[in-house]
Design a protein around this motif. Structure first.
Motif, short mmCIF file in Angstrom:
data_model
loop_
_atom_site.label_atom_id
_atom_site.label_comp_id
_atom_site.label_asym_id
_atom_site.label_seq_id
_atom_site.Cartn_x
_atom_site.Cartn_y
_atom_site.Cartn_z
N LEU A 192 47.19 -12.00 36.44
CA LEU A 192 47.12 -11.30 37.75
C LEU A 192 48.46 -11.33 38.46
O LEU A 192 48.82 -10.37 39.15
CB LEU A 192 46.07 -11.95 38.64
N ASP A 193 49.21 -12.41 38.28
CA ASP A 193 50.56 -12.43 38.86
C ASP A 193 51.36 -11.24 38.32
O ASP A 193 52.07 -10.56 39.07
CB ASP A 193 51.30 -13.72 38.49
N MET A 194 51.22 -10.99 37.03
CA MET A 194 51.98 -9.88 36.43
C MET A 194 51.43 -8.53 36.90
O MET A 194 52.20 -7.60 37.17
CB MET A 194 51.95 -9.99 34.90
N ALA A 195 50.11 -8.44 37.04
CA ALA A 195 49.53 -7.19 37.57
C ALA A 195 50.07 -6.92 38.98
O ALA A 195 50.37 -5.78 39.35
CB ALA A 195 48.01 -7.29 37.57
N PHE A 196 50.23 -8.00 39.76
CA PHE A 196 50.72 -7.84 41.14
C PHE A 196 52.21 -7.50 41.16
O PHE A 196 52.71 -6.95 42.14
CB PHE A 196 50.45 -9.10 41.96
N VAL A 197 52.93 -7.87 40.11
CA VAL A 197 54.33 -7.39 40.02
C VAL A 197 54.30 -5.89 39.71
O VAL A 197 55.07 -5.11 40.29
CB VAL A 197 55.11 -8.15 38.93
N ALA A 198 53.38 -5.49 38.83
CA ALA A 198 53.33 -4.07 38.43
C ALA A 198 53.05 -3.17 39.62
O ALA A 198 53.54 -2.04 39.67
CB ALA A 198 52.30 -3.87 37.33
N ASN A 199 52.25 -3.64 40.58
CA ASN A 199 51.99 -2.74 41.72
C ASN A 199 52.83 -3.09 42.95
O ASN A 199 52.57 -2.56 44.04
CB ASN A 199 50.50 -2.64 42.05
N GLY A 200 53.82 -3.96 42.75
CA GLY A 200 54.80 -4.16 43.82
C GLY A 200 54.43 -5.18 44.88
O GLY A 200 55.18 -5.39 45.83
N ARG A 201 53.27 -5.84 44.75
CA ARG A 201 52.93 -6.87 45.75
C ARG A 201 53.89 -8.04 45.61
O ARG A 201 54.44 -8.53 46.60
CB ARG A 201 51.49 -7.37 45.52
N PHE A 202 54.03 -8.51 44.39
CA PHE A 202 55.05 -9.52 44.09
C PHE A 202 56.26 -8.78 43.55
O PHE A 202 56.13 -7.87 42.73
CB PHE A 202 54.57 -10.51 43.02
N THR A 203 57.45 -9.21 43.98
CA THR A 203 58.64 -8.59 43.41
C THR A 203 58.92 -9.16 42.02
O THR A 203 59.47 -8.47 41.17
CB THR A 203 59.86 -8.83 44.34
N ALA A 204 58.54 -10.43 41.81
CA ALA A 204 58.83 -11.05 40.52
C ALA A 204 57.83 -12.15 40.21
O ALA A 204 57.16 -12.67 41.11
CB ALA A 204 60.24 -11.64 40.53
N PHE A 205 57.77 -12.48 38.94
CA PHE A 205 56.95 -13.59 38.45
C PHE A 205 57.78 -14.32 37.41
O PHE A 205 58.44 -13.68 36.58
CB PHE A 205 55.68 -13.03 37.82
N TYR A 206 57.77 -15.65 37.46
CA TYR A 206 58.40 -16.43 36.39
C TYR A 206 57.55 -17.65 36.10
O TYR A 206 56.97 -18.25 37.01
CB TYR A 206 59.85 -16.82 36.76
N GLU A 207 57.41 -17.98 34.83
CA GLU A 207 56.61 -19.15 34.46
C GLU A 207 56.97 -19.58 33.05
O GLU A 207 57.52 -18.79 32.27
CB GLU A 207 55.10 -18.85 34.57
N GLN A 250 67.49 -5.55 39.03
CA GLN A 250 68.40 -6.34 39.87
C GLN A 250 67.88 -7.75 40.10
O GLN A 250 68.61 -8.73 39.96
CB GLN A 250 68.60 -5.64 41.23
N ILE A 251 66.62 -7.85 40.47
CA ILE A 251 66.05 -9.17 40.77
C ILE A 251 65.97 -10.02 39.50
O ILE A 251 66.20 -11.24 39.54
CB ILE A 251 64.65 -9.01 41.42
N ILE A 252 65.68 -9.40 38.36
CA ILE A 252 65.56 -10.20 37.13
C ILE A 252 66.90 -10.83 36.77
O ILE A 252 66.96 -11.95 36.26
CB ILE A 252 64.96 -9.36 35.97
N LYS A 253 68.00 -10.13 37.08
CA LYS A 253 69.33 -10.71 36.81
C LYS A 253 69.53 -11.96 37.65
O LYS A 253 69.99 -12.99 37.17
CB LYS A 253 70.43 -9.70 37.15
N GLN A 254 69.17 -11.85 38.93
CA GLN A 254 69.36 -12.99 39.82
C GLN A 254 68.51 -14.18 39.38
O GLN A 254 68.98 -15.31 39.31
CB GLN A 254 69.00 -12.60 41.26
N LEU A 255 67.24 -13.90 39.05
CA LEU A 255 66.36 -15.01 38.68
C LEU A 255 66.75 -15.62 37.34
O LEU A 255 66.72 -16.85 37.17
CB LEU A 255 64.90 -14.52 38.61
#
Ligand code: IPD
Ligand code: CA
Ligand code: CA
Length: 271
Positions: A192-207, A250-255
């Motif tokens: 669900l974290d990834m689903a929420f990245v897909a619709n823009g609620r979360f900008t990123a997920f890492y685990e 852009q965000i994935i580069k920073q993370l």
């Protein structure tokens, strides 16, 4: 040649049926029906029955398909087409009556993930996508967040279950994100974290320390929604879930700069 759009529709029907079963069981599982698989890793008949329903339904869609599933109700084997299934992602939430859990189903053709379906059961949100077909939630197109600014971002993560692991890199990483981002979330269902990245609620997920069934469907849906995916070292060994980041380019580069700085492969516990 399989028509992925038509097949995704059929997978969605099965995902909804299984979702109804899981929803019906919420709050009914008794203590004696809960098994501890590993430290902090619980399971009940709900995970197992849901998986059996999925295997039965999906096998009919592609008769010679293989299966990789969390609960081992079927032998694991790779075929030309292989289903990768987590029947209940967020089992701990489910067992504590926290209404945030999902079913995650992916289809792999040879080495390529081609379909992803994630059912946010209590939110009545069905996320799905297929290779080159786009990403959708309940029939609407979805896109990942476009912000390049961590300070405008909500970032989701999770932590390993293992009893003894080196927590230092996790805390160091978090202390940076807590300062730089608008907020952090640990909701308890990686899919669900990834689903929420897909619709823009979360900008990123890492685990870290996940498994293919936690991330496979999310990888398809996130990529189709415009997100990038990499591992903690900026490489593409993310399919097994050992370490994964999803976000816009852009965000994935920073993370990934931070994860590569704080983490070493040896700090990441196996699941
Ligand atoms: C878990 C969830 C959780 C993540 C764990 C997973 P499960 O899956 O995705 O968010 O942090 O690492 O194991 O056990 O509920 O299917
Ligand atoms: Ca899972
Ligand atoms: Ca699970």
């Amino acid at each position: 040649m399989i028509n992925l759009e038509v097949l995704t529709d059929k997978v969605n029907i099965i995902a909804r049926e299984v979702g109804s079963f899981i929803r019906e069981e919420l709050g009914k599982v008794q203590q004696y029906q809960i098994v501890t698989k590993d430290h902090n890793s619980l399971v009940s008949y709900v995970d197992q029955e849901a998986e059996k329903m999925l295997v039965t339904g999906l096998k009919k869609l592609i008769p010679n398909s293989g299966f990789i599933t969390e609960e081992d109700t079927v032998d694991h084997y790779d075929q030309e087409y292989t289903w990768i299934i987590d029947p209940l992602d967020g089992t701990t939430n489910f067992l504590y009556n926290i209404p945030h859990f999902s079913t995650s189903i992916a289809l792999k053709h040879k080495d390529e993930l081609v379909i992803g379906v994630i059912n946010h059961i209590m939110g009545d949100e069905l996320y799905y996508g297929w290779r080159n077909g786009g990403a959708f939630m309940n029939g609407r197109d979805i896109k990942c967040a476009s912000t390049e600014d961590l300070s405008a971002s909500i970032i989701a993560t999770g932590f390993p279950y293992a009893a003894n692991y080196n927590q230092k890199p996790y805390f160091e990483m978090m202390s940076v994100i807590m300062k730089e981002a608008r907020g952090m979330r640990r909701f308890g269902s990686a899919a669900l974290d990834m689903a929420f990245v897909a619709n823009g609620r979360f900008t990123a997920f890492y685990e870290t320390s996940l498994n293919p069934w936690d991330v496979a469907a999310g990888i398809v849906i996130c990529k189709e929604a415009g997100a990038q995916v990499c591992d903690y070292f900026g490489q593409d060994s993310y399919y097994n879930g050992k370490s994964i980041i999803v976000a816009n380019d852009q965000i994935i580069k920073q993370l990934s700069n931070y994860t590569a700085k704080f983490f070493d492969q040896k700090d990441i516990p196996n699941t």
